[in-house]
Write an enzyme that holds these catalytic residues in place. Structure first.
Site, mmCIF file in Angstrom:
data_model
loop_
_atom_site.group_PDB
_atom_site.id
_atom_site.type_symbol
_atom_site.label_atom_id
_atom_site.label_comp_id
_atom_site.label_asym_id
_atom_site.label_seq_id
_atom_site.Cartn_x
_atom_site.Cartn_y
_atom_site.Cartn_z
ATOM 1 N N HIS A 520 -41.808 1.231 -86.891
ATOM 2 C CA HIS A 520 -41.860 2.095 -85.710
ATOM 3 C C HIS A 520 -42.908 1.612 -84.727
ATOM 4 O O HIS A 520 -42.775 1.777 -83.522
ATOM 5 C CB HIS A 520 -42.148 3.540 -86.139
ATOM 6 N N GLU A 759 -10.465 -24.284 -66.420
ATOM 7 C CA GLU A 759 -11.216 -24.598 -67.645
ATOM 8 C C GLU A 759 -10.722 -25.878 -68.292
ATOM 9 O O GLU A 759 -11.364 -26.415 -69.190
ATOM 10 C CB GLU A 759 -11.032 -23.469 -68.665
ATOM 11 N N ASP A 785 -15.946 -23.998 -70.840
ATOM 12 C CA ASP A 785 -14.824 -24.703 -71.451
ATOM 13 C C ASP A 785 -14.525 -26.016 -70.745
ATOM 14 O O ASP A 785 -14.192 -27.003 -71.387
ATOM 15 C CB ASP A 785 -13.575 -23.800 -71.461
ATOM 16 N N CYS A 832 -17.721 -19.426 -62.649
ATOM 17 C CA CYS A 832 -18.139 -18.277 -63.456
ATOM 18 C C CYS A 832 -18.662 -18.703 -64.822
ATOM 19 O O CYS A 832 -19.017 -17.869 -65.645
ATOM 20 C CB CYS A 832 -17.006 -17.273 -63.606
HETATM 21 C C1 PEP Z 1 -16.003 -20.535 -69.347
HETATM 22 O O1 PEP Z 1 -15.258 -21.133 -70.136
HETATM 23 O O2 PEP Z 1 -16.860 -21.103 -68.642
HETATM 24 C C2 PEP Z 1 -15.921 -19.076 -69.248
HETATM 25 C C3 PEP Z 1 -16.579 -18.406 -68.321
HETATM 26 O O3 PEP Z 1 -15.155 -18.445 -70.173
HETATM 27 P P1 PEP Z 1 -15.683 -18.038 -71.623
HETATM 28 O O4 PEP Z 1 -17.121 -18.462 -71.719
HETATM 29 O O5 PEP Z 1 -15.509 -16.579 -71.740
HETATM 30 O O6 PEP Z 1 -14.777 -18.833 -72.495
HETATM 31 MG MG MG Z 2 -13.621 -20.082 -71.148
#
Ligand code: PEP
Ligand code: MG
Length: 900
Positions: A520, A759, A785, A832
């Site tokens: 804790h 990807e 990817d 992304c």
């Molecule tokens: C990626 O492949 O960059 C991506 C954003 O997808 P994930 O990481 O969810 O496979």
């Molecule tokens: Mg991916």
């Protein structure tokens, strides 16, 4: 060895109630690639693990998340609850058996809190692995739902000859028995992999012996993943390889014996190899351990990386002469670095204040039991009153979690056993104070004796609350020292009450020789944002009052004797980071515009509606990737269309009206299994049915999801749908046709754009052709990817993952060429993947022509700042240079890192 005769069949009773999952689908290469051995996995629906076979508990991990049974047939069956659960350090697990216990099939082994783990662990998938599966001729798991202790989960055929040997207690059994001379003898006699005779011959044939000492750099010690990798390295050599830590020994080729050694972070281990390739084996193991065995590790203190220098006695400035019972041998090998475990992260620079609990004096006997009973009762009631006030104050301050701890303390004082024991003792002539102290310390010792870190933490609560009553009974309240600013407290232990009342403006950190990460005290320290280290070396108690130290809660260490320059360097760095963060945070809601007026959209990657709200609060201008698979994971059945629509609409409403919400269609398969959406076993799942290929194979799943998305189209945000793992024009056309049909059937008139997740390198290379496709509105690069497929390296591979760097010029070239091709046709390109959150890479991505950066939520403000710090012209210049570089390191050297 005798010739194999008829095979012997063995049934594994289901150790959990849940859904059986092929081990190949477990998102951890250590299990999926069977580095530890054959096995199966279960997605649990209930929180009790039982033994699948009768046998002996040959290993129970300290953190309670894994246990190994050696069956009466000699099979060593490791059961690992969840993934990455070692980091929970025991929280959520209650072992029900002890090391060495004999268990029957179906006997409960570990209770675990399913709901707690569901929110903390990477996955609940629980692996059952036969670590000496070379004793098996086959293992055939069942499928579907199984009930713990009742159904058969898998059937195995044992090789008859090895059955005989294993049952006779050879090799693995001898090593796995764990500590001491017996284990060492077992290790020397042979390995669990049947190589004993050869190795021994080699040793007798004049082979050499090599040895080295290493420190374990893995933050959570040598748990299953690093241990499996260590075994794999060791097995590449013919030599016998023994590991020693103090009086524990084991074979480097036996995962069970490594686990049984309970090697913790900072432990010193000796590797001794004997055989024709002894030196090579030791060198390779030292290197592999130093590299982290597939885990991210910090650098161990200098001089300790591969061989440990003889530790110097810590009598350097700042340490008093050590007392006899205090160990002064530095665990780190550096007298100026004291190691413990992380209790609360952060960095504190300050001066030491040693805190000691003064002993409360009590009289043993008293004349009047009635008076003593009344005194005890009144002290307990007044303590309950104090605790109630403390609980109320903390609740009013918004510290509900801390308040909860003191509510629990009141419950302890209402425990009839605790009070009854004391009253009985009073009736036999003892004083109230003496009787009370006997009672609570007795209970606390019982809890500590359970060898369970979590319950040991509760013992600290028992002593804390007991002490409170005792102080009231005797009137001997602890004098609280006046603390000045910049105090780093050192104590054997702090009570939860002491910790909750620390003045944050004065105390910048604390270290205790006792306690653990789940106490804790640690929980309170984290909620107060005070850096803290628990279980620090005892010599910390000898540091002189007022010594200047740096407490690194994140790394679990305390540093002494830093020079003025070092201290001011750390302070400057802290200040610069804090100042930069404050500036970035202040501008988090401003757009990301380069110095010459080029705007880049900065949005966030999310997995839930709560994330969407947090993203907006952190300045995100929308969502560039909703990983919709999170809506499907950690549940026994698929979400219904309505359930999905509700989540998507909630995400949409969390954004500002008109902000983009890019929804990725379900991306499972490969490293992301779903128990209720079986994907047949594949040789290469990353090259198999994954991403959109699952949706095209099982169109009902995709259609249901698209209908749910269209149902959420009018919730406020601007919806975009993108398909993962598109590789060919046919993939795109097939997915888009389903999109169009469902959209038409939904009757909505709102625009929902449709795009492709880039990807697979083929999409980047053919960006021009893809962009020319009708209705293909946008692209977003999944660099995680894309990098993996460009380099043909598994992004989760323990040896290769570090090379999967999206700043590889090959990947950047693909992105740059794709951006140019898309812009020529008026289509936009986002990124992304993880690289969008890397401020060092941001100017290069902008220079390559990326229009939108979708990053992790905490990175939003710094990514925006990284855009603003540059001109588009400079970004283009950097990008042009980056694509001509030869290595990712060269690329990164183009952008100076200022403490990112
Ligand atoms: C990626 O492949 O960059 C991506 C954003 O997808 P994930 O990481 O969810 O496979
Ligand atoms: Mg991916």
């Amino acid at each position: 060895m005798s010739e194999p005769t008829a095979a012997t069949g063995i049934d594994f009773i289901a150790p959990l109630t849940g859904v059986l999952v092929p081990i190949e689908q477990v998102p951890d290469p250590v299990f999926a690639q069977k580095m530890m051995g054959e096995g199966f996995s279960i997605d649990p629906l209930a929180g009790q693990l039982v033994s699948p076979l009768a046998g002996e508990v040959v290993d129970l991990q300290q953190s309670g998340h894994a246990v190994t049974i050696r069956s009466t047939e000699g099979l060593e069956v490791l059961m690992h609850i969840g993934l990455d659960t070692v980091g929970l350090q025991g929280q959520g697990f209650t072992p029900l058996v002890e090391h060495g216990a004999q268990v029957t099939a179906g006997q409960p082994l570990i209770d675990f809190e399913l709901d707690f783990l569901a929110t903390r662990a990477k996955s609940l998938l629980t692996q059952i692995v036969i670590v000496n599966s070379d004793l098996l001729s086959s293992l055939t798991p069942e499928s579907g739902l199984v009930t713990a202790g009742q159904d058969v989960a898998a059937r195995a055929e044992l090789k008859s000859s090895t059955h005989h040997d294993a049952a006779a207690g050879s090799t693995a059994a001898g090593v796995a028995a764990g500590a001491g001379a017996g284990a060492a003898a077992g290790a020397a006699a042979g390995t669990p992999w049947g190589e004993g005779a050869d190795s021994q011959d080699a040793a007798q044939g004049g082979a050499t012996t090599a040895t080295a000492e290493v420190l374990i750099p893995n933050p959570t010690g040598m748990h299953a993943r690093p241990a499996a990798n260590l075994v794999n390295v060791a097995k590449e050599f013919d030599s016998e390889i023994q590991l020693d830590k103090e009086d524990e020994s084991g074979s480097a080729k036996s995962i069970v014996s490594i686990l049984a050694m309970a090697l913790a972070y900072g432990d010193k281990m000796t590797i001794t190899a004997t055989g024709s390739d002894a030196q090579e084996a030791v060198d390779a193991l030292v290197q592999a351990i130093k590299d982290g065995l597939g885990e991210e590790v910090g650098t161990m203190p200098s001089g300790t990386a591969d061989t440990v220098a003889t530790p110097a006695v810590a009598e350097t400035a700042g340490l008093k002469a050590p007392e006899e019972e205090v160990s002064h041998e530095p665990k780190s090998g550096d007298p100026n670095i004291l190691l413990g475990v992380t209790a609360s992260p952060g960095l504190g620079i300050g001066h030491v204040v040693q805190m000691r609990q003064a002993e409360i004096e009590v009289q043993e006997t008293a004349a009047d039991p009635t008076q003593e009973r009344a005194a005890l009762d009144s002290a307990i009631q007044s303590s309950i009153g104090e605790l109630g006030e403390l609980e109320q104050r903390l609740t009013n301050e918004g510290s509900a979690d801390k308040a909860e701890i003191f509510r629990a303390h009141q419950e302890i004082l209402r425990d009839p056993e605790l009070v009854n024991n004391a009253q009985k003792s009073i009736d036999s002539g003892k004083s109230a104070a003496f009787a009370w102290r006997e009672s609570y310390t007795g209970f606390a010792s019982q809890l500590e004796g359970l060898d369970n870190e979590v319950l040991a933490g509760r013992a600290a609560d028992m002593r804390d609350v007991g002490q409170r009553v005792l102080a009231t009974l005797t009137g001997q309240h602890q004098e609280k020292a006046e603390l000045s600013e910049g105090t780093i407290l050192i104590a054997e232990d702090l009570t939860p009450s002491d910790t909750a009342q620390l003045d944050r403006s004065k105390v910048v950190g604390f270290a205790t020789t006792q306690g653990g990460a789940s106490s804790h005290v640690a929980i309170i320290a984290r909620s107060m944002d005070i850096p803290a280290v628990a279980g620090i070396e005892n010599r910390a108690l000898q540091i002189s009052e007022g010594s200047r130290v740096v407490l690194d809660g994140t790394a679990g260490k305390l540093q002494l004797n830093l020079s003025d320059d070092e201290i001011s360097g750390i302070q400057d760095r802290q200040r610069r980071i804090a100042e930069r963060k404050a500036v970035e945070d202040a501008a988090k809601d401003e757009p990301a515009v380069t110095t010459d007026g080029h705007q880049v959209a900065v949005v966030a990657n999310i997995g839930s509606a709560a994330d969407a709200r947090e993203a907006v609060a952190h300045g995100a201008e929308g969502v560039g990737l909703l990983r919709s698979e999170f809506v499907f994971m950690e549940r026994p059945t698929a979400p219904t269309e309505q359930e999905q629509a509700d989540v998507y609409a909630e995400c949409s409403r969390a954004l500002k009206p008109g902000q983009p919400l890019v929804l990725r269609a379900l991306d499972v398969g490969g490293d992301k299994p779903l128990s209720y959406l079986p994907i047949p076993k594949e040789e290469n799942p990353f090259l198999g049915i994954r991403g959109v290929r699952v949706g095209l194979e099982q169109p009902d799943v995709l259609r249901t999801q698209l209908r749910a998305i269209f149902a959420a189209a009018d919730a406020g945000a601007e919806l975009h749908v993108m398909f993962p793992m598109i590789a060919t024009i046919q993939d795109w056309r097939a997915a888009k046709a389903i999109f169009d049909e469902e959209k038409a059937a939904s009757g909505i008139t709102t625009t929902v754009s449709c795009g492709i997740m880039m990807e697979v390198p083929s999409v980047a290379v053919m960006a021009q052709q893809f962009a020319a496709e009708e209705g293909c509105d946008f692209f977003s690069v999944g660099t995680n990817d894309l990098t993996s497929y460009t380099l043909a390296m598994d992004r989760g591979h323990p040896k290769l993952a570090a090379q999967v760097d999206p700043c590889n010029p090959a990947v950047l070239t693909l992105i740059g060429q794709a951006a140019a091709a898309l812009h020529a046709q008026g289509k936009w390109l986002g990124v992304c993947g993880g690289v969008a959150s890397d401020p060092q890479a941001v100017p290069i991505l902008v220079g390559l022509g990326v229009d939108e950066l979708s990053c992790s939520i905490p990175a939003v403000a710094s990514v925006k700042a990284a855009v603003r710090a540059n001109s588009l012209e400079h970004c283009k210049d950097l990008a042009a240079k980056a694509v001509t570089c030869s290595t990712p390191e060269e690329v990164r050297s183009l952008v100076p890192v200022d403490e990112y």
